[in-house]
Design a protein around this motif. Sequence first.
Motif, short mmCIF file in Angstrom:
data_model
loop_
_atom_site.label_atom_id
_atom_site.label_comp_id
_atom_site.label_asym_id
_atom_site.label_seq_id
_atom_site.Cartn_x
_atom_site.Cartn_y
_atom_site.Cartn_z
N GLY A 223 75.20 13.75 32.37
CA GLY A 223 76.00 13.86 31.14
C GLY A 223 75.62 15.08 30.33
O GLY A 223 75.05 16.05 30.85
N THR A 224 75.90 15.00 29.03
CA THR A 224 75.66 16.13 28.12
C THR A 224 74.59 15.72 27.10
O THR A 224 74.08 14.60 27.14
CB THR A 224 76.94 16.46 27.35
OG1 THR A 224 77.25 15.32 26.52
CG2 THR A 224 78.11 16.72 28.27
N ALA A 225 74.34 16.63 26.14
CA ALA A 225 73.35 16.32 25.10
C ALA A 225 73.81 15.16 24.22
O ALA A 225 73.01 14.55 23.51
CB ALA A 225 73.10 17.55 24.25
N LYS A 226 75.11 14.83 24.28
CA LYS A 226 75.62 13.72 23.47
C LYS A 226 75.52 12.38 24.21
O LYS A 226 75.75 11.33 23.62
CB LYS A 226 77.09 13.96 23.13
CG LYS A 226 77.30 15.02 22.07
CD LYS A 226 78.68 14.90 21.50
CE LYS A 226 78.84 15.86 20.34
NZ LYS A 226 80.12 16.51 20.32
N HIS A 227 75.21 12.43 25.49
CA HIS A 227 75.17 11.17 26.26
C HIS A 227 73.87 10.41 26.01
O HIS A 227 72.80 11.01 25.91
CB HIS A 227 75.34 11.45 27.75
CG HIS A 227 76.77 11.65 28.13
ND1 HIS A 227 77.40 12.86 28.01
CD2 HIS A 227 77.71 10.78 28.58
CE1 HIS A 227 78.67 12.74 28.40
NE2 HIS A 227 78.89 11.48 28.74
N ASN A 264 68.89 10.41 22.84
CA ASN A 264 69.84 10.76 23.91
C ASN A 264 69.09 10.70 25.24
O ASN A 264 67.87 10.56 25.30
CB ASN A 264 70.52 12.11 23.65
CG ASN A 264 69.57 13.28 23.77
OD1 ASN A 264 68.43 13.15 24.21
ND2 ASN A 264 70.03 14.46 23.38
N ARG A 266 68.36 12.79 27.56
CA ARG A 266 67.34 13.81 27.86
C ARG A 266 66.01 13.45 27.19
O ARG A 266 64.95 13.51 27.82
CB ARG A 266 67.86 15.18 27.37
CG ARG A 266 66.92 16.29 27.69
CD ARG A 266 67.49 17.62 27.26
NE ARG A 266 66.39 18.51 26.93
CZ ARG A 266 66.51 19.80 26.74
NH1 ARG A 266 67.68 20.38 26.87
NH2 ARG A 266 65.47 20.53 26.43
N HIS A 283 67.89 20.42 32.29
CA HIS A 283 69.29 20.80 32.50
C HIS A 283 70.15 19.56 32.72
O HIS A 283 69.66 18.51 33.13
CB HIS A 283 69.40 21.75 33.69
CG HIS A 283 68.58 22.97 33.48
ND1 HIS A 283 68.86 23.90 32.51
CD2 HIS A 283 67.43 23.39 34.08
CE1 HIS A 283 67.94 24.85 32.53
NE2 HIS A 283 67.05 24.55 33.47
N HIS A 284 71.44 19.73 32.45
CA HIS A 284 72.37 18.61 32.59
C HIS A 284 73.24 18.75 33.84
O HIS A 284 73.48 19.85 34.30
CB HIS A 284 73.29 18.54 31.36
CG HIS A 284 72.56 18.13 30.11
ND1 HIS A 284 72.45 16.82 29.72
CD2 HIS A 284 71.88 18.84 29.19
CE1 HIS A 284 71.75 16.75 28.60
NE2 HIS A 284 71.39 17.97 28.25
N SER A 286 77.08 17.19 35.05
CA SER A 286 78.19 16.41 34.49
C SER A 286 78.31 15.09 35.24
O SER A 286 78.04 15.00 36.45
CB SER A 286 79.49 17.21 34.54
OG SER A 286 80.14 17.00 35.77
N THR A 315 78.94 8.46 25.36
CA THR A 315 78.79 9.21 24.10
C THR A 315 79.15 8.34 22.88
O THR A 315 78.88 8.74 21.75
CB THR A 315 79.72 10.45 24.09
OG1 THR A 315 81.04 10.01 24.39
CG2 THR A 315 79.29 11.48 25.12
#
Length: 359
Positions: A223-227, A264, A266, A283-284, A286, A315
């Motif tokens: 995912g992303t930093a928002k996940h 989150n 990470r 690193h992310h 997707s 998210t």
Amino acid sequence: MSVECFVTGGTGFIGQHLVAYLSAKGHTIRVLMRRPERLAALREQVDNLGGCATRVFAVAGDLVQNNLGLSLADRDVLKHASVIFHLGAHFAWGLSMEQSRAVNVEGAKSVALLAAEQKSRLVMIGGYMLKNHEHLQRIGIDPHHPELTNWPAVYRHVGGYEGSKLEAHFATLEVMSAKGGEVTVVHPATVCGHSRTGHILDGQPLVALIRNLVQGKLTAVPGTAKHWLPLVTVDYLVELVAVCAFDPAMEGRELLALDDQTPNLRELLAQVAQPLGLKSPKHHISLRLLKLLLSIPPIAWFLNTKPEALDFIQTTRFNTTAVEQFASMHGIAKPDIRQSLQHTATFVNSYYLAKGQAI
Ligand SMILES: NC(=O)c1ccc[n+]([C@@H]2O[C@H](COP(=O)([O-])OP(=O)(O)OC[C@H]3O[C@@H](n4cnc5c(N)ncnc54)[C@H](OP(=O)(O)O)[C@@H]3O)[C@@H](O)[C@H]2O)c1
């Protein structure tokens, strides 16, 4: 005051902690057991978790059987249960609709029927995806009109476990409403180990995540930093569940048990990595790409991850005001989730990984 309680799923992760908590409070607990010969092991575990083993008894039965497979004698004994806690479920990825429905939907309906018929309060454990309304809408569920749901399509979309948990929720509420029974539902986020001891059972989703990190299979953050993967510690959850059962104001209500301080994904991985002296991924990747990779069997096998598990990484933020207020009204302290994660990682490493690893 000591009361009689009936618990399904009392041998599972959350169930063991709930049985320990309730028995420590002086209640008598009868646990539905597919293998009642394991009562001695359960009692030992209840003592280890701070409960009182002598207040714990087995009731032979199975969620997939008619009337839960209860003997007439046991049905008579259970009539004294003021509260029925329903936690039993087939909790696994890759289940077919038939497999998961038999235990999770039909089993829940049987438990609800028993509770309603004998006028026991039902406390049912759902799941936090039931409080993600965007998600429900996306997969074709209108919570105000669940009877319009195309359930086979939902199961195809989200898999057997989650599909059956969603269906079980609405089916149980329907039984309780038709029979005039009292029900409270608690929806936990993914459950983290005990906030002080880190105790967690192997097979839990968080253990799989920690194992993958330790084994070097998690080289990028899904995912992303928002996940995030919303969590709740097992001890906080169990206290909420137990207290709900004895609060008349919670009759007919639902409670989302989720710690909005969960970092989150990470940062979660960094917390897990820290006590183990590991590097966490920076690193992310997707989720879409990861799911695509997981459709290739050797990669799925190597990464030891099921696409269904990824659905819980999201998210969406949740409104936790109700649970915060409920906890503060009853003096239930919310543990620090970062510390709890570290304790869980240490526990998992010591009990499930270290023997086979050079760490
Ligand atoms: N853990 C989480 O992250 C999480 C999050 C949200 C919601 N939940 C929900 O919380 C509840 C408890 O979860 P958990 O993590 O404690 O699960 P768990 O450790 O997998 O335990 C499952 C329990 O269900 C029992 N069970 C399974 N099939 C049964 C059957 N046919 N008849 C009778 N009992 C049966 C198991 O008994 P045996 O000992 O016989 O196998 C065990 O006691 C479930 O409803 C789950 O959906 C869990």
